[in-house]
Design a protein around this motif. Structure first.
Motif, PDB file in Angstrom:
ATOM      1  N   LYS A 169       0.846  -1.195   0.000  1.00 25.24           N
ATOM      2  CA  LYS A 169       0.000   0.000   0.000  1.00 25.24           C
ATOM      3  C   LYS A 169       0.885   1.250   0.000  1.00 25.24           C
ATOM      4  CE  LYS A 169      -4.449  -1.565   1.695  1.00 25.24           C
ATOM      5  NZ  LYS A 169      -4.277  -2.990   1.935  1.00 25.24           N
ATOM      6  N   LEU A 172       2.026   1.659  -3.480  1.00 31.19           N
ATOM      7  CA  LEU A 172       0.941   2.199  -4.297  1.00 31.19           C
ATOM      8  C   LEU A 172       0.897   3.727  -4.180  1.00 31.19           C
ATOM      9  CD1 LEU A 172      -1.789   1.351  -5.873  1.00 31.19           C
ATOM     10  CD2 LEU A 172      -2.870   1.955  -3.723  1.00 31.19           C
ATOM     11  N   SER A 175       3.668   5.367  -5.899  1.00 34.30           N
ATOM     12  CA  SER A 175       3.517   5.397  -7.354  1.00 34.30           C
ATOM     13  C   SER A 175       2.647   6.573  -7.783  1.00 34.30           C
ATOM     14  CB  SER A 175       2.958   4.077  -7.877  1.00 34.30           C
ATOM     15  OG  SER A 175       1.553   4.047  -7.739  1.00 34.30           O
ATOM     16  N   PHE A 176       1.802   7.067  -6.872  1.00 31.19           N
ATOM     17  CA  PHE A 176       1.046   8.293  -7.180  1.00 31.19           C
ATOM     18  C   PHE A 176       1.865   9.538  -6.876  1.00 31.19           C
ATOM     19  CE2 PHE A 176      -2.721   5.562  -5.739  1.00 31.19           C
ATOM     20  CZ  PHE A 176      -2.915   5.068  -7.013  1.00 31.19           C
ATOM     21  N   TYR A 267     -15.814  -0.126   9.342  1.00 30.97           N
ATOM     22  CA  TYR A 267     -15.524  -0.954   8.181  1.00 30.97           C
ATOM     23  C   TYR A 267     -14.996  -2.305   8.638  1.00 30.97           C
ATOM     24  CZ  TYR A 267     -10.838   0.477   9.423  1.00 30.97           C
ATOM     25  OH  TYR A 267      -9.687   0.725  10.106  1.00 30.97           O
ATOM     26  N   LYS A 268     -14.946  -3.246   7.687  1.00 29.09           N
ATOM     27  CA  LYS A 268     -14.352  -4.548   7.984  1.00 29.09           C
ATOM     28  C   LYS A 268     -13.057  -4.651   7.218  1.00 29.09           C
ATOM     29  CE  LYS A 268     -18.370  -7.434   8.477  1.00 29.09           C
ATOM     30  NZ  LYS A 268     -19.287  -7.941   7.480  1.00 29.09           N
ATOM     31  N   THR A 269     -12.027  -5.127   7.852  1.00 33.74           N
ATOM     32  CA  THR A 269     -10.822  -5.417   7.090  1.00 33.74           C
ATOM     33  C   THR A 269     -10.921  -6.865   6.664  1.00 33.74           C
ATOM     34  OG1 THR A 269      -9.806  -5.831   9.204  1.00 33.74           O
ATOM     35  CG2 THR A 269      -9.170  -3.823   8.091  1.00 33.74           C
ATOM     36  N   ASP A 270     -10.280  -7.190   5.556  1.00 32.87           N
ATOM     37  CA  ASP A 270     -10.196  -8.599   5.228  1.00 32.87           C
ATOM     38  C   ASP A 270      -8.741  -8.925   4.989  1.00 32.87           C
ATOM     39  OD1 ASP A 270     -11.748  -7.776   2.082  1.00 32.87           O
ATOM     40  OD2 ASP A 270      -9.798  -7.284   2.875  1.00 32.87           O
ATOM     41  N   ASN A 272      -7.144  -9.578   2.531  1.00 35.57           N
ATOM     42  CA  ASN A 272      -6.534  -9.154   1.262  1.00 35.57           C
ATOM     43  C   ASN A 272      -5.494  -8.064   1.478  1.00 35.57           C
ATOM     44  OD1 ASN A 272      -5.872  -8.240  -1.274  1.00 35.57           O
ATOM     45  ND2 ASN A 272      -7.945  -8.380  -2.044  1.00 35.57           N
TER      46      ASN A 272
ATOM     47  N   TYR B  81       0.236   2.694 -11.931  1.00 38.67           N
ATOM     48  CA  TYR B  81       0.826   1.433 -11.502  1.00 38.67           C
ATOM     49  C   TYR B  81      -0.262   0.602 -10.839  1.00 38.67           C
ATOM     50  CZ  TYR B  81       4.785  -1.433  -9.796  1.00 38.67           C
ATOM     51  OH  TYR B  81       5.687  -2.427  -9.558  1.00 38.67           O
ATOM     52  N   LEU B  83      -1.028  -2.999  -8.865  1.00 41.17           N
ATOM     53  CA  LEU B  83      -0.312  -4.084  -8.220  1.00 41.17           C
ATOM     54  C   LEU B  83      -1.095  -5.388  -8.259  1.00 41.17           C
ATOM     55  CD1 LEU B  83       0.212  -1.372  -6.017  1.00 41.17           C
ATOM     56  CD2 LEU B  83       2.097  -2.948  -5.733  1.00 41.17           C
ATOM     57  N   LYS B  85      -2.324  -7.301  -5.814  1.00 39.73           N
ATOM     58  CA  LYS B  85      -3.578  -7.260  -5.072  1.00 39.73           C
ATOM     59  C   LYS B  85      -4.198  -5.880  -5.289  1.00 39.73           C
ATOM     60  CE  LYS B  85      -2.256 -10.577  -1.601  1.00 39.73           C
ATOM     61  NZ  LYS B  85      -1.668 -10.695  -0.265  1.00 39.73           N
ATOM     62  N   ASP B  86      -5.509  -5.795  -5.069  1.00 39.74           N
ATOM     63  CA  ASP B  86      -6.162  -4.526  -5.391  1.00 39.74           C
ATOM     64  C   ASP B  86      -5.720  -3.384  -4.480  1.00 39.74           C
ATOM     65  OD1 ASP B  86      -8.040  -4.576  -3.032  1.00 39.74           O
ATOM     66  OD2 ASP B  86      -8.685  -6.391  -4.044  1.00 39.74           O
ATOM     67  N   GLN B  87      -5.309  -3.717  -3.252  1.00 39.56           N
ATOM     68  CA  GLN B  87      -4.822  -2.703  -2.312  1.00 39.56           C
ATOM     69  C   GLN B  87      -5.820  -1.564  -2.102  1.00 39.56           C
ATOM     70  OE1 GLN B  87      -2.589  -3.564  -0.580  1.00 39.56           O
ATOM     71  NE2 GLN B  87      -1.244  -4.902  -1.728  1.00 39.56           N
ATOM     72  N   LEU B  88      -7.100  -1.909  -2.114  1.00 43.68           N
ATOM     73  CA  LEU B  88      -8.099  -0.890  -1.760  1.00 43.68           C
ATOM     74  C   LEU B  88      -7.987  -0.659  -0.260  1.00 43.68           C
ATOM     75  CD1 LEU B  88     -11.157  -2.171  -3.823  1.00 43.68           C
ATOM     76  CD2 LEU B  88      -9.526  -0.384  -4.425  1.00 43.68           C
ATOM     77  N   PHE B  89      -8.226   0.583   0.164  1.00 45.12           N
ATOM     78  CA  PHE B  89      -8.152   0.880   1.590  1.00 45.12           C
ATOM     79  C   PHE B  89      -9.498   0.528   2.231  1.00 45.12           C
ATOM     80  CE2 PHE B  89      -4.707   4.435   1.238  1.00 45.12           C
ATOM     81  CZ  PHE B  89      -3.873   3.516   0.646  1.00 45.12           C
ATOM     82  N   PRO B  90      -9.502  -0.420   3.179  1.00 44.94           N
ATOM     83  CA  PRO B  90     -10.784  -0.918   3.698  1.00 44.94           C
ATOM     84  C   PRO B  90     -11.606   0.140   4.449  1.00 44.94           C
ATOM     85  CG  PRO B  90      -8.941  -1.832   4.938  1.00 44.94           C
ATOM     86  CD  PRO B  90      -8.357  -1.127   3.748  1.00 44.94           C
ATOM     87  N   TRP B  91     -10.958   1.209   4.902  1.00 43.12           N
ATOM     88  CA  TRP B  91     -11.691   2.213   5.670  1.00 43.12           C
ATOM     89  C   TRP B  91     -12.281   3.291   4.761  1.00 43.12           C
ATOM     90  CZ3 TRP B  91      -6.499   1.300   5.808  1.00 43.12           C
ATOM     91  CH2 TRP B  91      -5.664   2.270   5.267  1.00 43.12           C
ATOM     92  N   ARG B  92     -12.056   3.189   3.475  1.00 50.19           N
ATOM     93  CA  ARG B  92     -12.599   4.163   2.543  1.00 50.19           C
ATOM     94  C   ARG B  92     -13.674   3.517   1.675  1.00 50.19           C
ATOM     95  NH1 ARG B  92      -9.307   8.572   0.052  1.00 50.19           N
ATOM     96  NH2 ARG B  92      -7.924   9.346   1.678  1.00 50.19           N
ATOM     97  N   ILE B 100      -8.170   8.577  -4.318  1.00 51.80           N
ATOM     98  CA  ILE B 100      -6.856   8.669  -3.651  1.00 51.80           C
ATOM     99  C   ILE B 100      -5.769   9.333  -4.516  1.00 51.80           C
ATOM    100  CG2 ILE B 100      -4.930   7.366  -2.628  1.00 51.80           C
ATOM    101  CD1 ILE B 100      -6.943   5.357  -1.605  1.00 51.80           C
ATOM    102  N   TYR B 132     -18.213  -0.259   0.972  1.00 48.03           N
ATOM    103  CA  TYR B 132     -16.839  -0.485   1.394  1.00 48.03           C
ATOM    104  C   TYR B 132     -16.279  -1.688   0.639  1.00 48.03           C
ATOM    105  CZ  TYR B 132     -17.268   3.009   4.987  1.00 48.03           C
ATOM    106  OH  TYR B 132     -17.412   4.204   5.627  1.00 48.03           O
ATOM    107  N   TYR B 134     -15.002  -4.480   1.322  1.00 42.51           N
ATOM    108  CA  TYR B 134     -15.342  -5.854   1.704  1.00 42.51           C
ATOM    109  C   TYR B 134     -16.690  -6.308   1.145  1.00 42.51           C
ATOM    110  CZ  TYR B 134     -18.640  -4.287   5.327  1.00 42.51           C
ATOM    111  OH  TYR B 134     -19.700  -3.730   5.980  1.00 42.51           O
ATOM    112  N   ARG B 141     -13.422  -5.671  -7.214  1.00 36.85           N
ATOM    113  CA  ARG B 141     -12.376  -4.894  -6.530  1.00 36.85           C
ATOM    114  C   ARG B 141     -11.214  -4.603  -7.471  1.00 36.85           C
ATOM    115  NH1 ARG B 141     -12.029  -6.544  -0.438  1.00 36.85           N
ATOM    116  NH2 ARG B 141      -9.947  -5.755  -0.807  1.00 36.85           N
ATOM    117  N   ARG B 148      -9.127   3.338 -10.211  1.00 34.62           N
ATOM    118  CA  ARG B 148      -8.307   4.204  -9.358  1.00 34.62           C
ATOM    119  C   ARG B 148      -7.020   4.597 -10.087  1.00 34.62           C
ATOM    120  NH1 ARG B 148      -6.176   1.168  -4.333  1.00 34.62           N
ATOM    121  NH2 ARG B 148      -5.147   0.126  -6.063  1.00 34.62           N
TER     122      ARG B 148
END
Ligand SMILES: Nc1ncnc2c1ncn2[C@@H]1O[C@H](COP(=O)(O)OP(=O)(O)OP(=O)(O)O)[C@@H](O)[C@H]1O
Ligand SMILES: [Mg+2]
Lengths: 272, 252
Positions: A169, A172, A175-176, A267-270, A272, B81, B83, B85-92, B100, B132, B134, B141, B148
């Motif tokens: 992350k 990522l 990269s921005f 929120y839920k984390t998973d 991933n 770029y 990656l 995995k999708d690397q989405l932020f789970p809190w957003r 982002i 979200y 999840y 995703r 994004r």
């Protein structure tokens, strides 16, 4: 996808079973408490155990009421709460900021790490006398004690969280074109909200230890003072009553943090 | 055709306390505007390193990399770029995730936001705007992750095994979706993968890298034009290409 409110009969049965189980656990929990109190009461009242040393529930209850009426219990509660809360807040804020600085600067972290480790393993109570000399024998010394005991754990918990931020992350965001500050505000801090809540819980426990221990060492008021005073004049009712009040207060404060956790982490984390 | 990306005798060495690893050695190739390029090679050969170099996230030890004739730098607006995995932020929420790059680049204008929302709309994700991560399936995703990347309007898209975290069925359909999105949006793409059939199904050209340190071993020109991945897999050439590439990768 989300609107699946029409459950099957099996599912309703399942939910009902779950709920009944929960209710049953609650009933058992309170029964256990009631049973313990009852046994204690009966044994003490019938002099099977020495009520002078053990006190007993109804006596403790009347003592709490007495304390409220005649001995400024509220004042003592206020003093202890003030010390604990201030110690807690200072540790949390300082711990958070120091951990952030240590995350921001690798060099700073490498310099400070051994200090943190050594301070963490030191039994902080040993510093009590020094603190009294430095801060006097009032509130300040007690708050300092609370801070000293909890701040190191705060730093270590937060730093651990910051450092385990997902590397991909970070990549990522880089990269921005994100700079370190943006990585911190957009990723490192928000992703560590659960760590932060954890730290709050640990810090609260530590701050209680600090403030009560501080009051044991020096104080003219507060619940810790009441407990020490009670034991010195051998009024076990007073000791027990103050302890019970303390128990209720710390449970309440913990409940506040749990509430904050529920409100903040929606929120839920998973994995991933 | 004009060159968008030029990689000129680039080498990269990783230095750690224990060791130094030559990951890339004297690598050169060009990417033209509008192309879809795949880079394949055995695992650990330095594919990710090549992408990081192109993205400007690693400075090359030697050589230079130019995008539209200027040296690359991290966070260039020309680059996107994506990656593994999708690397989405789970809190957003989904839309906040899409925004982002705009926030980082300080370009969070209404126009830019609308562009992102339109992309979500176009690719069937509007109803999940406020959801979200999840709540979405893996394939959805990954599409959000692509949007994004596209929201900052890059000219060159770098993809590092973007489908390898998905199960086989989803991988095929998401790959198809992603291919369509990329060609529709007219971006040039460099995809890194070790999946030969995936490379054949999307590429105009395939660059085969040798074992570490990676060099260009062979470049294959495919003749599928803009045929979509699923269609390509149905053609008779597909297995021929596969055999050819398989041989090239496995023989030393
Ligand atoms: N940060 C690093 N420090 C030291 N060595 C590294 C680093 N990153 C990668 N390497 C080494 O460089 C070589 C190439 O790594 P790279 O990740 O680029 O390969 P890859 O082709 O992407 O591998 P994979 O197929 O596993 O994704 C490997 O031998 C790896 O161990
Ligand atoms: Mg890789």
């Amino acid at each position: 996808m989300i609107n699946e409110k029409k459950y099957s009969l099996d599912h309703i049965r399942f939910l009902r079973k779950e709920r009944n189980e929960t209710i049953f656990v609650y009933v058992l929990r309170f029964s256990l408490l009631a049973l313990l109190l009852l046994v204690w009461e009966i044994l003490a009242v019938n002099n099977v155990i020495d009520p002078f040393i053990t006190s007993y529930p109804s006596k403790i209850f009347t003592t709490v009421i007495e304390l409220f009426k005649h001995n400024d219990l509220l004042m003592h509660i206020g003093v202890t709460l003030y010390e604990t809360f201030l110690g807690f807040i200072i540790s949390v804020v300082a711990g958070f900021i120091i951990a952030l600085i240590m995350w921001l600067s690798v060099r700073c972290r490498r310099v400070l790490e051994p200090y943190v480790v050594v301070l963490n393993s030191l039994p902080k109570i040993a510093l009590g006398p020094i603190i009294i000399v430095w801060f006097g024998s009032g509130n300040k010394a007690i708050i300092a004690m609370a801070v000293l005991i909890s701040v190191i754990v705060c730093i270590m918990t937060m730093l651990g969280g910051f450092l385990s931020t997902d590397k991909d992350k970070i990549l990522l965001l880089k990269s921005f074109g994100a700079n370190k500050w943006q990585i911190m505000t957009k990723l490192v801090i928000p992703s560590n909200l659960p760590t932060f809540v954890n730290m709050l819980k640990i810090a609260l426990g530590m701050a209680w230890i600090g403030s009560i221990m501080g009051e044991y060492l020096v104080s003219k008021a507060g619940l810790g003072y009441l407990i020490v005073y009670g034991s010195q004049v051998f009024k076990l009712d007073l000791v027990m009553a103050s302890t019970v009040v303390l128990l209720v207060l710390s449970a309440l404060m913990y409940a506040f943090i749990t509430l904050f956790e529920k409100l903040a982490i929606t929120y839920k984390t998973d994995s991933n | 055709m004009n060159k968008l990306l030029e990689i000129k005798s680039v080498s990269h060495v990783y230095h750690t306390k224990e060791n130094e690893t030559i990951a890339v050695d004297d690598l050169s190739f060009d990417v033209f505007k509008g192309e879809f390029i795949s880079v394949i090679g055995p695992s650990g050969c330095g594919k990710t390193t090549v992408l990081s170099l192109i993205a400007g996230l690693l400075p090359p030890s030697r050589g230079e990399i130019l995008i539209s004739n200027t040296p690359v730098k991290a966070g260039s607006d020309k680059l996107g770029y994506m990656l593994q995995k999708d690397q989405l932020f789970p809190w957003r929420t989904i839309e906040k995730n899409v925004f982002i790059p705009l926030e980082i680049k300080k370009k969070l204008t209404d126009d830019a936001k609308n562009y992102g929302l339109n992309l979500l709309d176009k690719y069937g994700l509007t109803s999940f705007r406020k959801s979200y991560p999840y709540e979405l399936s893996g394939g959805m995703r990954q599409r959000v992750a692509l949007i994004r990347t596209l929201v900052a309007k890059p000219e060159l898209l770098l993809l590092d095994e973007p489908f390898s975290a998905l199960d086989y069925q989803t991988r095929l359909s998401v790959c198809d979706d992603v291919y369509k999105i990329i060609t529709e949006q007219n971006v040039t793409a460099v995809l890194v993968t070790h999946d030969i059939s995936e490379a054949i199904s999307v590429s105009d050209r395939i660059i085969v890298l040798s074992k570490r340190p990676s060099k260009v071993k062979h470049i294959f020109e495919l003749d599928y034009g803009k045929t979509t991945p699923l269609k390509r897999r149905e053609t008779s050439n597909f297995s021929k290409w596969f055999e050819l590439l398989y041989k090239e990768i496995t023989n030393d």
